[in-house]
Design a protein around this motif. Structure first.
Motif, PDB file in Angstrom:
ATOM      1  N   PRO A 274     -41.115  -9.178  14.492  1.00  0.00           N
ATOM      2  CA  PRO A 274     -41.416 -10.591  14.762  1.00  0.00           C
ATOM      3  C   PRO A 274     -42.226 -11.247  13.640  1.00  0.00           C
ATOM      4  O   PRO A 274     -42.011 -12.416  13.312  1.00  0.00           O
ATOM      5  CB  PRO A 274     -42.213 -10.552  16.066  1.00  0.00           C
ATOM      6  CG  PRO A 274     -41.797  -9.282  16.729  1.00  0.00           C
ATOM      7  CD  PRO A 274     -41.542  -8.320  15.600  1.00  0.00           C
ATOM      8  N   MET A 275     -43.142 -10.499  13.033  1.00  0.00           N
ATOM      9  CA  MET A 275     -43.938 -11.050  11.938  1.00  0.00           C
ATOM     10  C   MET A 275     -43.054 -11.330  10.718  1.00  0.00           C
ATOM     11  O   MET A 275     -43.142 -12.395  10.109  1.00  0.00           O
ATOM     12  CB  MET A 275     -45.060 -10.088  11.539  1.00  0.00           C
ATOM     13  CG  MET A 275     -45.920 -10.620  10.399  1.00  0.00           C
ATOM     14  SD  MET A 275     -47.108  -9.415   9.792  1.00  0.00           S
ATOM     15  CE  MET A 275     -46.040  -8.168   9.127  1.00  0.00           C
ATOM     16  N   PHE A 276     -42.178 -10.386  10.372  1.00  0.00           N
ATOM     17  CA  PHE A 276     -41.269 -10.600   9.240  1.00  0.00           C
ATOM     18  C   PHE A 276     -40.384 -11.816   9.499  1.00  0.00           C
ATOM     19  O   PHE A 276     -40.145 -12.631   8.604  1.00  0.00           O
ATOM     20  CB  PHE A 276     -40.388  -9.376   9.001  1.00  0.00           C
ATOM     21  CG  PHE A 276     -41.119  -8.154   8.518  1.00  0.00           C
ATOM     22  CD1 PHE A 276     -42.356  -8.224   7.907  1.00  0.00           C
ATOM     23  CD2 PHE A 276     -40.543  -6.906   8.682  1.00  0.00           C
ATOM     24  CE1 PHE A 276     -43.017  -7.096   7.464  1.00  0.00           C
ATOM     25  CE2 PHE A 276     -41.188  -5.761   8.229  1.00  0.00           C
ATOM     26  CZ  PHE A 276     -42.423  -5.857   7.626  1.00  0.00           C
ATOM     27  N   THR A 277     -39.892 -11.947  10.731  1.00  0.00           N
ATOM     28  CA  THR A 277     -39.034 -13.078  11.090  1.00  0.00           C
ATOM     29  C   THR A 277     -39.784 -14.384  10.951  1.00  0.00           C
ATOM     30  O   THR A 277     -39.284 -15.340  10.342  1.00  0.00           O
ATOM     31  CB  THR A 277     -38.527 -12.923  12.540  1.00  0.00           C
ATOM     32  OG1 THR A 277     -37.872 -11.666  12.671  1.00  0.00           O
ATOM     33  CG2 THR A 277     -37.570 -14.043  12.902  1.00  0.00           C
TER      34      THR A 277
ATOM     35  N   LEU B  71     -35.353  -9.796   2.529  1.00  0.00           N
ATOM     36  CA  LEU B  71     -36.079  -9.334   3.702  1.00  0.00           C
ATOM     37  C   LEU B  71     -35.600  -7.935   4.084  1.00  0.00           C
ATOM     38  O   LEU B  71     -34.712  -7.768   4.911  1.00  0.00           O
ATOM     39  CB  LEU B  71     -35.856 -10.312   4.870  1.00  0.00           C
ATOM     40  CG  LEU B  71     -36.557  -9.986   6.173  1.00  0.00           C
ATOM     41  CD1 LEU B  71     -38.065  -9.928   5.990  1.00  0.00           C
ATOM     42  CD2 LEU B  71     -36.185 -11.020   7.220  1.00  0.00           C
ATOM     43  N   PRO B  72     -36.151  -6.904   3.452  1.00  0.00           N
ATOM     44  CA  PRO B  72     -35.771  -5.537   3.820  1.00  0.00           C
ATOM     45  C   PRO B  72     -36.490  -5.147   5.107  1.00  0.00           C
ATOM     46  O   PRO B  72     -37.702  -5.280   5.218  1.00  0.00           O
ATOM     47  CB  PRO B  72     -36.262  -4.707   2.634  1.00  0.00           C
ATOM     48  CG  PRO B  72     -37.418  -5.481   2.100  1.00  0.00           C
ATOM     49  CD  PRO B  72     -37.111  -6.936   2.367  1.00  0.00           C
TER      50      PRO B  72
ATOM     51  N   LEU C   1     -33.127 -11.269  15.106  1.00  0.00           N
ATOM     52  CA  LEU C   1     -33.853 -11.642  13.889  1.00  0.00           C
ATOM     53  C   LEU C   1     -32.915 -12.341  12.907  1.00  0.00           C
ATOM     54  O   LEU C   1     -33.236 -13.415  12.393  1.00  0.00           O
ATOM     55  CB  LEU C   1     -34.448 -10.380  13.263  1.00  0.00           C
ATOM     56  CG  LEU C   1     -35.182 -10.478  11.947  1.00  0.00           C
ATOM     57  CD1 LEU C   1     -36.207  -9.374  11.848  1.00  0.00           C
ATOM     58  CD2 LEU C   1     -34.271 -10.445  10.755  1.00  0.00           C
ATOM     59  N   ALA C   2     -31.738 -11.765  12.671  1.00  0.00           N
ATOM     60  CA  ALA C   2     -30.781 -12.387  11.745  1.00  0.00           C
ATOM     61  C   ALA C   2     -30.351 -13.756  12.264  1.00  0.00           C
ATOM     62  O   ALA C   2     -30.211 -14.706  11.488  1.00  0.00           O
ATOM     63  CB  ALA C   2     -29.566 -11.478  11.553  1.00  0.00           C
TER      64      ALA C   2
ATOM     65  N   ALA D 180     -26.982  -6.724   4.992  1.00  0.00           N
ATOM     66  CA  ALA D 180     -26.461  -5.411   4.627  1.00  0.00           C
ATOM     67  C   ALA D 180     -27.286  -4.311   5.265  1.00  0.00           C
ATOM     68  O   ALA D 180     -28.475  -4.473   5.530  1.00  0.00           O
ATOM     69  CB  ALA D 180     -26.484  -5.247   3.106  1.00  0.00           C
ATOM     70  N   SER D 181     -26.632  -3.197   5.472  1.00  0.00           N
ATOM     71  CA  SER D 181     -27.297  -2.012   5.992  1.00  0.00           C
ATOM     72  C   SER D 181     -27.582  -1.072   4.832  1.00  0.00           C
ATOM     73  O   SER D 181     -27.096  -1.272   3.724  1.00  0.00           O
ATOM     74  CB  SER D 181     -26.389  -1.329   7.016  1.00  0.00           C
ATOM     75  OG  SER D 181     -27.003  -0.160   7.515  1.00  0.00           O
ATOM     76  N   ASP D 182     -28.341  -0.060   5.112  1.00  0.00           N
ATOM     77  CA  ASP D 182     -28.539   0.968   4.092  1.00  0.00           C
ATOM     78  C   ASP D 182     -27.613   2.130   4.408  1.00  0.00           C
ATOM     79  O   ASP D 182     -26.688   2.002   5.194  1.00  0.00           O
ATOM     80  CB  ASP D 182     -30.005   1.381   3.997  1.00  0.00           C
ATOM     81  CG  ASP D 182     -30.512   2.064   5.261  1.00  0.00           C
ATOM     82  OD1 ASP D 182     -29.696   2.349   6.170  1.00  0.00           O
ATOM     83  OD2 ASP D 182     -31.707   2.313   5.346  1.00  0.00           O
ATOM     84  N   ASN D 183     -27.866   3.269   3.828  1.00  0.00           N
ATOM     85  CA  ASN D 183     -26.932   4.381   3.954  1.00  0.00           C
ATOM     86  C   ASN D 183     -27.321   5.401   5.008  1.00  0.00           C
ATOM     87  O   ASN D 183     -26.946   6.545   4.928  1.00  0.00           O
ATOM     88  CB  ASN D 183     -26.772   5.066   2.598  1.00  0.00           C
ATOM     89  CG  ASN D 183     -28.077   5.646   2.098  1.00  0.00           C
ATOM     90  OD1 ASN D 183     -29.135   5.375   2.651  1.00  0.00           O
ATOM     91  ND2 ASN D 183     -28.012   6.442   1.065  1.00  0.00           N
ATOM     92  N   GLY D 184     -28.076   5.013   6.010  1.00  0.00           N
ATOM     93  CA  GLY D 184     -28.410   5.948   7.083  1.00  0.00           C
ATOM     94  C   GLY D 184     -29.800   6.510   6.949  1.00  0.00           C
ATOM     95  O   GLY D 184     -30.542   6.191   6.022  1.00  0.00           O
TER      96      GLY D 184
END
Length: 150
Positions: A29-32, A57-58, A91-92, A113-117
């Protein structure tokens, strides 16, 4: 609480997960809120209006520990990991809505985008341990921003 960095998060969470749960839950919530405020400052009529920007925004989620906020608990019907994915989707959506509400969506490339797991497999990471074989990417571009080269 001591401020450990520019986001106001403590530099060390401590060793007890239960003591950290509240702070972990507060992160998304803070990042958002900070991303939405950044966007609002660039809306027409604001001091930074018309200035091109790059908002990176990672997210810390959905990596372990899986800590969905209370309002998302039970939302997915498939457990805590699914609930956290619902929270990330929210969030998105809030960031996309902020772009639209501030007249910036038509002139913005929105990349999700997602990362690799996960870095290691846990019970929370069911099926996610794929080593980047399938990495999610969504790009939204409402209109052509640049003219093609001749």
């Amino acid at each position: 609480m001591a401020r450990g960095d520019s986001l106001g998060m403590p530099s060390k969470c401590g060793t007890a997960f239960l003591r950290c749960r509240t702070r972990l839950g507060a992160m998304l919530p803070m990042f958002t809120a900070r991303a939405v405020e950044f966007i609002r400052r660039r809306a027409p009529g604001q001091k930074r209006a018309g200035v091109p920007f790059f908002l990176y925004l990672p997210l810390t989620a959905p990596h372990s520990p899986v800590v969905p906020n209370k309002e998302f608990e039970g939302m997915s019907g498939i457990g805590a990991y699914g609930d956290l994915v619902c929270e990330i989707d929210d969030l998105a959506g809030k960031i996309r809505s902020a772009l639209a509400e501030n007249g910036l969506l038509e002139n913005t490339i929105f990349v999700f985008a997602s990362d690799n797991g996960p870095e290691f497999q846990t019970a929370d990471d069911e099926g996610a341990f794929e080593r980047a074989r399938r990495t999610a990417l969504v790009v939204i571009q409402r209109r052509r921003l640049l003219e093609p080269s001749p």
